[in-house]
Every structure is written in C-alpha cells, then in structure tokens.
Design a protein around this motif. Structure first.
Motif, PDB file in Angstrom:
ATOM      1  N   SER A 205       0.876  -1.191  -0.144  1.00 12.43           N
ATOM      2  CA  SER A 205      -0.056   0.062   0.056  1.00 12.43           C
ATOM      3  C   SER A 205       0.876   1.174   0.004  1.00 12.43           C
ATOM      4  O   SER A 205       0.566   2.404  -0.565  1.00 12.43           O
ATOM      5  CB  SER A 205      -0.923   0.026   1.186  1.00 12.43           C
ATOM      6  OG  SER A 205      -2.087  -1.022   1.067  1.00 12.43           O
ATOM      7  N   LEU A 206       2.108   1.191   0.676  1.00 13.11           N
ATOM      8  CA  LEU A 206       2.811   2.360   0.851  1.00 13.11           C
ATOM      9  C   LEU A 206       3.356   2.617  -0.551  1.00 13.11           C
ATOM     10  O   LEU A 206       3.449   3.842  -1.208  1.00 13.11           O
ATOM     11  CB  LEU A 206       3.879   2.229   1.795  1.00 13.11           C
ATOM     12  CG  LEU A 206       5.046   3.215   1.784  1.00 13.11           C
ATOM     13  CD1 LEU A 206       4.378   4.710   2.289  1.00 13.11           C
ATOM     14  CD2 LEU A 206       6.311   2.765   2.844  1.00 13.11           C
ATOM     15  N   TRP A 207       4.243   1.492  -1.235  1.00 11.11           N
ATOM     16  CA  TRP A 207       4.611   1.763  -2.435  1.00 11.11           C
ATOM     17  C   TRP A 207       3.544   2.237  -3.678  1.00 11.11           C
ATOM     18  O   TRP A 207       3.778   2.988  -4.196  1.00 11.11           O
ATOM     19  CB  TRP A 207       5.237   0.421  -3.123  1.00 11.11           C
ATOM     20  CG  TRP A 207       6.553   0.048  -2.351  1.00 11.11           C
ATOM     21  CD1 TRP A 207       6.372  -1.040  -1.251  1.00 11.11           C
ATOM     22  CD2 TRP A 207       7.951   0.839  -2.621  1.00 11.11           C
ATOM     23  NE1 TRP A 207       7.946  -0.762  -0.664  1.00 11.11           N
ATOM     24  CE2 TRP A 207       8.712   0.034  -1.614  1.00 11.11           C
ATOM     25  CE3 TRP A 207       8.224   1.793  -3.212  1.00 11.11           C
ATOM     26  CZ2 TRP A 207       9.988   0.291  -1.220  1.00 11.11           C
ATOM     27  CZ3 TRP A 207       9.429   2.085  -3.008  1.00 11.11           C
ATOM     28  CH2 TRP A 207      10.586   1.306  -2.219  1.00 11.11           C
ATOM     29  N   VAL A 208       2.620   1.769  -3.492  1.00 12.64           N
ATOM     30  CA  VAL A 208       1.288   1.972  -4.594  1.00 12.64           C
ATOM     31  C   VAL A 208       0.761   3.355  -4.341  1.00 12.64           C
ATOM     32  O   VAL A 208       0.839   4.151  -5.526  1.00 12.64           O
ATOM     33  CB  VAL A 208       0.402   0.879  -4.413  1.00 12.64           C
ATOM     34  CG1 VAL A 208      -0.829   1.252  -5.546  1.00 12.64           C
ATOM     35  CG2 VAL A 208       1.005  -0.588  -5.088  1.00 12.64           C
ATOM     36  N   LEU A 209       0.385   3.543  -3.361  1.00  9.64           N
ATOM     37  CA  LEU A 209      -0.260   4.809  -3.067  1.00  9.64           C
ATOM     38  C   LEU A 209       0.713   6.083  -2.907  1.00  9.64           C
ATOM     39  O   LEU A 209       0.183   7.253  -3.203  1.00  9.64           O
ATOM     40  CB  LEU A 209      -1.340   4.680  -1.783  1.00  9.64           C
ATOM     41  CG  LEU A 209      -2.331   3.684  -1.878  1.00  9.64           C
ATOM     42  CD1 LEU A 209      -3.104   3.774  -0.553  1.00  9.64           C
ATOM     43  CD2 LEU A 209      -3.198   3.969  -3.032  1.00  9.64           C
ATOM     44  N   ALA A 210       1.530   5.835  -2.523  1.00  9.53           N
ATOM     45  CA  ALA A 210       2.830   7.034  -2.276  1.00  9.53           C
ATOM     46  C   ALA A 210       3.181   7.334  -3.662  1.00  9.53           C
ATOM     47  O   ALA A 210       3.994   8.364  -3.799  1.00  9.53           O
ATOM     48  CB  ALA A 210       3.749   6.583  -1.283  1.00  9.53           C
ATOM     49  N   SER A 211       3.055   6.671  -4.589  1.00 10.69           N
ATOM     50  CA  SER A 211       3.350   7.042  -5.919  1.00 10.69           C
ATOM     51  C   SER A 211       2.158   7.227  -6.795  1.00 10.69           C
ATOM     52  O   SER A 211       2.188   8.331  -7.828  1.00 10.69           O
ATOM     53  CB  SER A 211       4.320   5.885  -6.846  1.00 10.69           C
ATOM     54  OG  SER A 211       3.476   4.549  -6.731  1.00 10.69           O
ATOM     55  N   TYR A 212       0.893   6.588  -6.506  1.00 12.72           N
ATOM     56  CA  TYR A 212      -0.169   7.068  -7.150  1.00 12.72           C
ATOM     57  C   TYR A 212      -0.804   8.376  -6.998  1.00 12.72           C
ATOM     58  O   TYR A 212      -1.117   9.031  -7.905  1.00 12.72           O
ATOM     59  CB  TYR A 212      -1.135   5.886  -6.899  1.00 12.72           C
ATOM     60  CG  TYR A 212      -2.827   6.303  -7.260  1.00 12.72           C
ATOM     61  CD1 TYR A 212      -3.063   6.442  -8.426  1.00 12.72           C
ATOM     62  CD2 TYR A 212      -3.527   6.619  -6.393  1.00 12.72           C
ATOM     63  CE1 TYR A 212      -4.358   6.879  -8.990  1.00 12.72           C
ATOM     64  CE2 TYR A 212      -4.988   7.041  -6.358  1.00 12.72           C
ATOM     65  CZ  TYR A 212      -5.409   7.106  -7.846  1.00 12.72           C
ATOM     66  OH  TYR A 212      -6.612   7.388  -8.487  1.00 12.72           O
TER      67      TYR A 212
END
Length: 232
Positions: A205-212
């Motif tokens: 979730s951190l990787w996905v949302l922190a770039s999304y």
C-alpha cells in the motif's frame, strides 16, 4: 491572486498529504490506524486532487475537460478497489477510462506520437513487466490486463511526447508535470500488479499509493496555476 485563493493554495496540499497518509496507514497490512478509515480517506484524497484540478485549466479548456474526466474516473476506480476482489475488474475499467481521457487531453496539446522515443521506452517497460507477470494472470483477466497495460503505456508516452514537443515553449513546465505524473503512474501500477499477481510485496500500500497520488497531483498541476485560470 486573492487572499482566499492563497489560503486554499497553501492548505489544499497539506490536507491532501494528511488524508493520503491516513489512507496508507489504514490500508497497510496490518493497519496502523482503524482499517475502516481507508473507506473515508482513500476516496477523499483523490477527491481533494480533483478539487485541485478544478481550480485550474481555464487557459486550456480541452485539456482541463479531459484531465478532470480522468480524475473522476480514477475516483470511481479508487472506490471500486476498496473491495480488492469483487471490485478489481470495475476498478481496472475505471482506470482504463481515466488513461483514455488523459491521452485525449494530452493529444489536445501535441499530436499522438509527436515524439516517438517515449513510446519505445514505455512500451518496452510494459512488455517486460507484463512478460514477468503473465504466468500469474488468470485467463479471464488476461485480455483486460493487456488492454489496460497498453493504455497506461500510451498515456505515459504521450505525456512525455507533449513535454519534449513543448521544450522552450511557454507550456513546457505544465507538460513536464504531466510527464512525471505518467511516469509515477506506471511505477504505481507496476507495483500494484506485482503485488496482486506475483506478490505479496512488503508494504504494498505504501509503494502503490505513495506514487499514485503524486502521479494524480502532477496531472492536476499540468493544468497550470489558479492565477492563470483567473487571468483567463
């Protein structure tokens, strides 16, 4: 710029950052705050970015119309993906529509493929990621995933084509925002795909949302500033 616009320009990024952080904490495994908060703060974060975009773009009405439509489709996709299993296909279709909107918007500033090398670059990245994950993608999802990946790669490529086509032109900065938004979107979706099909990825979730969300913020930024909209 009026005092009200100045206050909003300062507070909106902070509100968006706080909302994004709470959503990421709620959607982490295990959740760091009550998991139910994700149902509030995930769509709220995207809604705040929609508002960020709505205050911009008067000088480029066609671009603004399509990018706002893309953000609204993304908001629908965010809501669908709050239910990762039953909402995956509706979410995929919502984000597919978002990428189509973004491509049409970018094409209002530069013709499709005005610069060719980004298409080769992002096409290669998409092919490599898809090739790595293909064995893990269920048969029923293979065609939707292929169409989606193609649309994502074209979106990022056309954003870069707009930027490189506008070098030393007045709108170069706006085009650069779009290009980096497209790049971040590719990274975010690659991490999401790896986690879903070949994962799990630690702290997905951190990787996905922190770039999304930075990707979507960049899309909104490509519409210029509120001052430009007021002047128009």
């Amino acid at each position: 710029m009026t005092a009200a616009v100045q206050r909003t320009s300062l507070s909106l990024p902070l509100l968006t950052l706080v909302s994004a952080a709470l959503a990421i904490l709620a959607l982490s495994q295990p959740p760091q705050v009550p998991a139910g908060w994700g149902f509030v703060f995930k769509p709220l974060t995207t809604a705040l970015i929609v508002w960020h975009a709505w205050r911009r773009g008067a000088a480029q009405p066609a671009l603004a119309r399509w990018l706002r439509a893309g953000l609204l489709c993304s908001l629908a996709g965010d809501v669908a993906l709050l239910w990762p299993e039953s909402g995956f296909l509706p979410g995929l279709l919502s984000f597919l529509a978002a990428h189509v909107c973004y491509v049409v918007g970018f094409c209002s500033r530069a013709r499709l493929g005005a610069v060719r090398w980004p298409f080769l670059l992002f096409g290669t990245v998409a092919a490599v990621v898809l090739g790595r994950l293909w064995a893990f993608v269920p048969a029923a999802l293979q065609m939707p995933v292929v169409v989606y990946v193609a649309a994502l790669a074209i979106m990022a490529s056309q954003a870069w084509a707009w930027w490189r086509h506008s070098v030393r032109h007045p709108e170069e900065l706006r085009a650069r925002w779009a290009a980096w938004g497209g790049t971040l979107f590719v990274f975010s979706d690659a991490m999401l795909a790896i986690d879903r099909f070949a994962g799990p990825v630690d702290q997905a979730s951190l990787w996905v949302l922190a770039s999304y969300w930075p990707a979507q913020w960049c899309m909104a930024q490509s519409l210029g500033s509120p001052a430009e909209s007021s002047a128009a």
